[in-house]
Scaffold this active site. Sequence first.
Site, mmCIF file in Angstrom:
data_model
loop_
_atom_site.group_PDB
_atom_site.id
_atom_site.type_symbol
_atom_site.label_atom_id
_atom_site.label_comp_id
_atom_site.label_asym_id
_atom_site.label_seq_id
_atom_site.Cartn_x
_atom_site.Cartn_y
_atom_site.Cartn_z
ATOM 1 N N ASN A 19 23.182 -68.580 17.202
ATOM 2 C CA ASN A 19 23.572 -67.733 16.191
ATOM 3 C C ASN A 19 25.321 -68.182 15.994
ATOM 4 O O ASN A 19 26.115 -67.496 16.857
ATOM 5 C CB ASN A 19 23.534 -66.242 16.214
ATOM 6 N N ARG A 48 30.985 -50.590 5.991
ATOM 7 C CA ARG A 48 30.776 -50.873 4.766
ATOM 8 C C ARG A 48 30.289 -49.839 3.776
ATOM 9 O O ARG A 48 29.502 -48.970 4.516
ATOM 10 C CB ARG A 48 29.820 -52.187 4.432
ATOM 11 N N GLU A 70 15.720 -61.252 16.715
ATOM 12 C CA GLU A 70 16.131 -62.426 15.730
ATOM 13 C C GLU A 70 15.916 -63.579 16.598
ATOM 14 O O GLU A 70 15.491 -64.626 15.797
ATOM 15 C CB GLU A 70 17.444 -61.957 15.111
ATOM 16 N N ARG A 74 20.535 -69.784 13.132
ATOM 17 C CA ARG A 74 20.641 -68.622 12.302
ATOM 18 C C ARG A 74 21.568 -69.234 10.974
ATOM 19 O O ARG A 74 22.795 -69.488 11.195
ATOM 20 C CB ARG A 74 21.119 -67.591 12.816
ATOM 21 N N HIS A 91 19.398 -59.727 6.927
ATOM 22 C CA HIS A 91 18.572 -59.275 8.042
ATOM 23 C C HIS A 91 17.104 -59.875 7.885
ATOM 24 O O HIS A 91 16.283 -59.187 8.616
ATOM 25 C CB HIS A 91 18.639 -57.895 8.159
#
Length: 395
Positions: free
Chosen positions: A7, A236, A381, A88, A177
């Site tokens: 990643n 956010r 993940e 990723r 995601h």
Amino acid sequence: MKILAVNAGSSSLKFQMFEMPEEQVIIKGTFERIGLNDSFYTINIDGAKEKKEALLANHEEAVNILIKELVNYGVIKSLAEIKGIGHRIVHGGDKYSSSVVIDDEVINTVTNLSSLAPLHNPANISGVKSFIKMVPDAIEVGCFDTAFHQTMDEERFLYAVPNEWYEKYNVRKYGFHGLSHKYVSKRISEILDKKYCNIIVCHLGNGGSISAVRDGHCIDTSMGFTPNAGIVMGSRSGDIDYSIIPYMMKKTGMTIDEIDKILNKQSGMLGISEVSSDFRDIEAKISVKDKKAIMAHYLFVNSVVGYIAKYYVELGGVDAICFTAGVGENSPHVRNMIIKRLACLGLKLDYEANDNMRFGKEGVITKEDSSVPCYVIPTNEELMIARDTYELIEK
Ligand code: AMP
């Protein structure tokens, strides 16, 4: 077979090496502050963690060190042992609905999609190119954060804007995601022993998104054209009335980039609590009855409950609701607040189970007579990347 899951972010590179198909993690680590001062990396192996300082001018230097360390730690004798490297990649646009073997065409496509993810895709590709150079014989695989959501219908991914915006400029909902939503929905389907089931996955981390999954396919998700849409997040804003942007530009004289930065980095839990974007800091303030921290929690919970309710209706009832990621896996307080608000749907929290379900534990947190069971499912993940990479190599 040894598979590396990678990643690569703009200034970091995380990796995990798996023995597949056993799904056993052999070694993992993180390179941080790549291209900045004081760069360093950490390696975790056999339960021990080591931190080392190193000058990391770019991703290639990090990959170079990583390869040497794999040999130093005795994990591999030669590079030939690394059969696959899964990466990723944040944005696959509407081009990729599953993971793919990376070739020149994929590199060009992902590079061309950079205008949709200017912070992420270039860093992801930089990681890919470094590994191709250093480990040329391994098969490189791209695993997209957007891919799992490509099963959404037009009626769910289109925005009510002129069609030209979609047709000419690719403005639509993509969702993110995806690796986490796929992992969790697959895992709960195994736990329930049901292939055909309706699931709501709540990925509540620093970034957060909720998805509605039917029979293993995503039908809707809360993030949108970018990861800024949907629920309230660490820093956010999530969903807001877009008119706030021109209004604030006129009122303050700020540029669009300045507003964008505020909505991305200084809003959400941080903006409301004025404490931190980190839920642990906010919960510490809540324990001393800090009003702004309490308000941030309310806004967060409201936004999550709103999406769960919407997806409950969209799915026409659900077989399970799952909580995952940093907050979803570790904050009984947040889960308690969310599930209490869903009492009108017949959900009943098991307080003791909820309090104990954290720090990597997986299990149910509602009572047996709850209308819908809620589960905590720690996401993985990296494992999803390793599985997809292994599957593509075995094909
Ligand atoms: P993630 O983006 O999935 O790594 O999640 C990171 C977020 O999880 C952090 O910003 C924290 O807000 C939250 N988190 C991690 N551990 C805890 C905890 N024990 N209690 C509450 N929140 C936590």
